[in-house]
Scaffold this active site. Structure first.
Site, PDB file in Angstrom:
ATOM      1  N   HIS A 119     -26.832  52.701  63.231  1.00  0.00           N
ATOM      2  CA  HIS A 119     -27.553  52.409  64.474  1.00  0.00           C
ATOM      3  C   HIS A 119     -27.707  53.678  65.290  1.00  0.00           C
ATOM      4  O   HIS A 119     -26.875  54.586  65.209  1.00  0.00           O
ATOM      5  CB  HIS A 119     -26.858  51.317  65.291  1.00  0.00           C
ATOM      6  CG  HIS A 119     -25.492  51.675  65.806  1.00  0.00           C
ATOM      7  ND1 HIS A 119     -25.289  52.265  67.027  1.00  0.00           N
ATOM      8  CD2 HIS A 119     -24.262  51.528  65.257  1.00  0.00           C
ATOM      9  CE1 HIS A 119     -23.993  52.445  67.221  1.00  0.00           C
ATOM     10  NE2 HIS A 119     -23.340  52.008  66.151  1.00  0.00           N
ATOM     11  N   ASP A 121     -28.507  53.600  68.769  1.00  0.00           N
ATOM     12  CA  ASP A 121     -28.196  53.494  70.198  1.00  0.00           C
ATOM     13  C   ASP A 121     -26.744  53.920  70.417  1.00  0.00           C
ATOM     14  O   ASP A 121     -25.942  53.924  69.483  1.00  0.00           O
ATOM     15  CB  ASP A 121     -28.421  52.070  70.705  1.00  0.00           C
ATOM     16  CG  ASP A 121     -27.521  51.046  70.026  1.00  0.00           C
ATOM     17  OD1 ASP A 121     -27.326  51.151  68.789  1.00  0.00           O
ATOM     18  OD2 ASP A 121     -26.983  50.149  70.708  1.00  0.00           O
ATOM     19  N   ASP A 154     -20.233  57.675  66.571  1.00  0.00           N
ATOM     20  CA  ASP A 154     -20.726  56.291  66.650  1.00  0.00           C
ATOM     21  C   ASP A 154     -22.138  56.266  67.200  1.00  0.00           C
ATOM     22  O   ASP A 154     -22.314  56.229  68.402  1.00  0.00           O
ATOM     23  CB  ASP A 154     -19.751  55.502  67.535  1.00  0.00           C
ATOM     24  CG  ASP A 154     -20.089  54.040  67.639  1.00  0.00           C
ATOM     25  OD1 ASP A 154     -20.948  53.566  66.888  1.00  0.00           O
ATOM     26  OD2 ASP A 154     -19.502  53.362  68.510  1.00  0.00           O
ATOM     27  N   GLU A 188     -27.139  47.990  68.623  1.00  0.00           N
ATOM     28  CA  GLU A 188     -25.848  47.552  68.063  1.00  0.00           C
ATOM     29  C   GLU A 188     -24.798  47.407  69.147  1.00  0.00           C
ATOM     30  O   GLU A 188     -23.979  46.495  69.136  1.00  0.00           O
ATOM     31  CB  GLU A 188     -25.370  48.556  67.005  1.00  0.00           C
ATOM     32  CG  GLU A 188     -24.170  48.088  66.182  1.00  0.00           C
ATOM     33  CD  GLU A 188     -22.809  48.408  66.789  1.00  0.00           C
ATOM     34  OE1 GLU A 188     -21.802  47.879  66.299  1.00  0.00           O
ATOM     35  OE2 GLU A 188     -22.742  49.178  67.757  1.00  0.00           O
ATOM     36  N   GLU A 189     -24.830  48.330  70.109  1.00  0.00           N
ATOM     37  CA  GLU A 189     -23.775  48.353  71.130  1.00  0.00           C
ATOM     38  C   GLU A 189     -23.863  47.168  72.094  1.00  0.00           C
ATOM     39  O   GLU A 189     -22.952  46.943  72.872  1.00  0.00           O
ATOM     40  CB  GLU A 189     -23.824  49.686  71.907  1.00  0.00           C
ATOM     41  CG  GLU A 189     -23.572  50.925  71.033  1.00  0.00           C
ATOM     42  CD  GLU A 189     -22.149  51.005  70.453  1.00  0.00           C
ATOM     43  OE1 GLU A 189     -21.333  50.122  70.779  1.00  0.00           O
ATOM     44  OE2 GLU A 189     -21.871  51.945  69.689  1.00  0.00           O
ATOM     45  N   ASP A 215     -22.180  49.931  55.923  1.00  0.00           N
ATOM     46  CA  ASP A 215     -22.370  50.260  57.340  1.00  0.00           C
ATOM     47  C   ASP A 215     -21.200  51.121  57.816  1.00  0.00           C
ATOM     48  O   ASP A 215     -20.292  51.420  57.037  1.00  0.00           O
ATOM     49  CB  ASP A 215     -22.458  48.946  58.141  1.00  0.00           C
ATOM     50  CG  ASP A 215     -22.928  49.133  59.583  1.00  0.00           C
ATOM     51  OD1 ASP A 215     -23.392  50.236  59.940  1.00  0.00           O
ATOM     52  OD2 ASP A 215     -22.841  48.159  60.364  1.00  0.00           O
ATOM     53  N   HIS A 460     -16.722  55.776  72.327  1.00  0.00           N
ATOM     54  CA  HIS A 460     -16.862  54.978  73.548  1.00  0.00           C
ATOM     55  C   HIS A 460     -16.054  55.586  74.695  1.00  0.00           C
ATOM     56  O   HIS A 460     -15.914  54.970  75.741  1.00  0.00           O
ATOM     57  CB  HIS A 460     -16.435  53.512  73.337  1.00  0.00           C
ATOM     58  CG  HIS A 460     -17.357  52.757  72.423  1.00  0.00           C
ATOM     59  ND1 HIS A 460     -17.624  51.413  72.578  1.00  0.00           N
ATOM     60  CD2 HIS A 460     -18.069  53.139  71.358  1.00  0.00           C
ATOM     61  CE1 HIS A 460     -18.455  51.017  71.629  1.00  0.00           C
ATOM     62  NE2 HIS A 460     -18.733  52.051  70.867  1.00  0.00           N
TER      63      HIS A 460
HETATM   64 ZN   LIG Z   1     -21.229  51.841  66.134  1.00  0.00          ZN
END
Ligand SMILES: [Zn+2]
Length: 495
Positions: A119, A121, A154, A188-189, A215, A460
């Protein structure tokens, strides 16, 4: 009588000791196969592409209207420029405006396709911690041996490595026998419903089922992350399933009025009591999935742990307590529950009639949001406290770490480093794969990048970064698994 009892106890003890020692001494020494031939692949510049990708602040917000569609559009245009061969040779579907589905048609249509997803985003930057970033989060700075910025791990790190490998492979003139699909989601987030969800719906409409989907979610873990297991070497950790998800709203009502003459048991007190009960009444630890993680790692553990962990049948409760020292291990061993948002009151001298909290739970395979809700009502057991489901879904399908699809992934990792231990685990986080349950029930989560406590904290969080030195390895891993998957001999028997 006493003599006989002693004899029997002695005999039983003898059997137990013999069994535990047998399990300890028969731990298999790992076989190391020969290294696969080197590839003519130059990925030495891949990290620079990642740095450029990070400079697009493709941020996902719960409030979708805040998402900057122009930035997403320029990011997609950037991909066309960086990977011209991929975008001219493969079929391209732009899905839900900001997501991508790429199809590389194989010559043998009777083979079930394989799919690779990522992903683009990223999560927002917390304004309170922005100052703590060593380099601005969207600067894509290359310094001190890292590529810095939001998305480095990520998940732009994997997306760029995957596309880089694909570009190189397509450029060689390689012709796949098996069709390969690539899905890149833009939300995704925030659950992935629009991006991955729409890609999955499109595949379903076209009647496509995948042999497997790979994934994000696993990595090459540093021993530091496996210290509760006493593993002394880096380990390839592949997530073969992920937990379910549940947000509930807990609302407590109580007497309101002026704070100078309070009645007992106000809304806030009731809410606090309810939250405490949830924390104190969590399901017991269940090591059924952790056993699958432990077994392949036994040869790499300290002797004490080898003895203990090769005899979980006897030391189960002790082992559970030891493993639960790690928040990650504990999360893989039961449903977790934690309050994340609380709201009540408007003024310091006014008692609020209503207090609410959002509680986040991660469900164990087999649990459903509805069953869990009933559990929570029983645990809280207060007529003045109501609980309702905000959103939730069950855990992913779970299949053992075996079979041809697993072998293909396993072999591709071994080609990178024949001595690297490989094991599976239940992912306590969530990925876009939850949107693909109908497209494939073989789902793997892994990429060949290192992971330690420091790198993990950046995801994150603050100072997200990818090590430069190992980034070409991630590209090489994708190159190997793409070529292995595209060749019919691996999974040809899969219908
Ligand atoms: Zn992720």
């Amino acid at each position: 009588m006493v003599k006989n009892a002693l004899k029997i106890t002695g005999l039983l003890l003898g059997i137990v000791i013999t069994l535990t020692l047998y399990n300890f001494f028969t731990i298999d020494t790992p076989k190391v196969s020969s290294k696969a031939p080197a590839l003519s692949l130059d990925a030495s510049l891949a990290h620079e592409v990642l740095a450029r990708a990070i400079r697009f602040p493709t941020v996902s917000y719960n409030d979708r209207t805040k998402m900057d569609r122009k930035t997403f559009a320029s990011y997609l245009a950037f991909l066309y420029t960086e990977f011209p061969t991929v975008f001219s040779e493969l079929d391209v579907d732009i899905v839900a405006e900001m997501s991508l589905l790429l199809t590389w048609k194989g010559s043998n249509v009777s083979l079930k396709p394989a799919m690779f997803i990522a992903h683009h985003d990223v999560v927002p930057i917390n304004p309170e911690t922005e100052e703590e970033w060593k380099y601005p989060p969207f600067s894509g700075t290359i310094a001190d041996g890292y590529i810095w910025g939001r998305g480095a791990i990520d998940d732009k790190g994997n997306m760029i490595a995957l596309l880089y490998a694909l570009e190189e492979l397509v450029k060689t003139g390689f012709e796949p026998e098996r069709s390969l699909y690539f899905g890149f989601g833009h939300d995704e987030e925030i659950g992935g419903k629009k991006g991955a969800g729409s890609i999955a719906a499109l595949l379903k409409k076209r009647g496509k089922k995948m042999a497997f989907i790979l994934d994000e979610g696993g990595a090459v873990a540093d021993p530091d992350l496996l210290k509760e297991l006493g593993v002394k070497v880096p380990t390839a950790m592949v997530a073969i399933a992920e937990k379910g998800y549940l947000d509930v709203l807990v609302e407590a009502r109580g007497p309101a009025g002026h704070s100078s003459k309070p009645k007992p048991d106000t809304s806030l007190v009731k809410l606090s009591r309810a939250l405490l009960k949830l924390e104190d009444n969590q399901p017991p630890l269940d090591n059924r999935y952790v056993i699958g993680t432990i077994e392949p790692l036994l040869p790499y553990m300290t002797k004490g742990n080898q003895y203990l962990l090769s005899n979980i049948w006897l030391f189960g409760p002790l082992v559970n307590q030891q493993l639960a020292q790690s928040a990650e291990m504990a999360a893989s061993m039961h449903r977790t529950v934690v309050p994340t948002i609380a709201r009540a009151g408007i003024k310091s001298n006014v008692i609020p009639p209503l207090a609410r909290a959002t509680v986040n739970l991660r469900l164990f395979p087999g649990e459903t949001p509805e069953q869990v809700l009933k559990d929570l009502v029983t645990i809280i057991d207060d007529p003045d406290v109501s609980i309702s489901i905000l959103r939730g879904h069950v855990a992913s399908p779970i299949k053992p770490a075996s079979g041809k699809e697993w072998d293909l992934l396993y072999q591709s990792i071994k080609e990178m480093d024949p001595a690297l231990p490989i094991t599976s685990f239940l992912d306590f986080g969530g990925t876009d794969l939850k949107n693909y349950y109908d497209v494939s029930d073989r789902q793997f989560r892994f990429a060949f990048h290192p992971l330690n406590r420091d790198i993990l904290d950046g995801m994150h969080g603050v100072n997200e970064k990818m090590p430069v030195k190992s980034y070409a390895k991630n590209v090489e891993f994708f190159y190997r698994i793409l070529s292995n998957a595209a060749e019919a001999n691996w999974l040809s028997e899969i219908e």
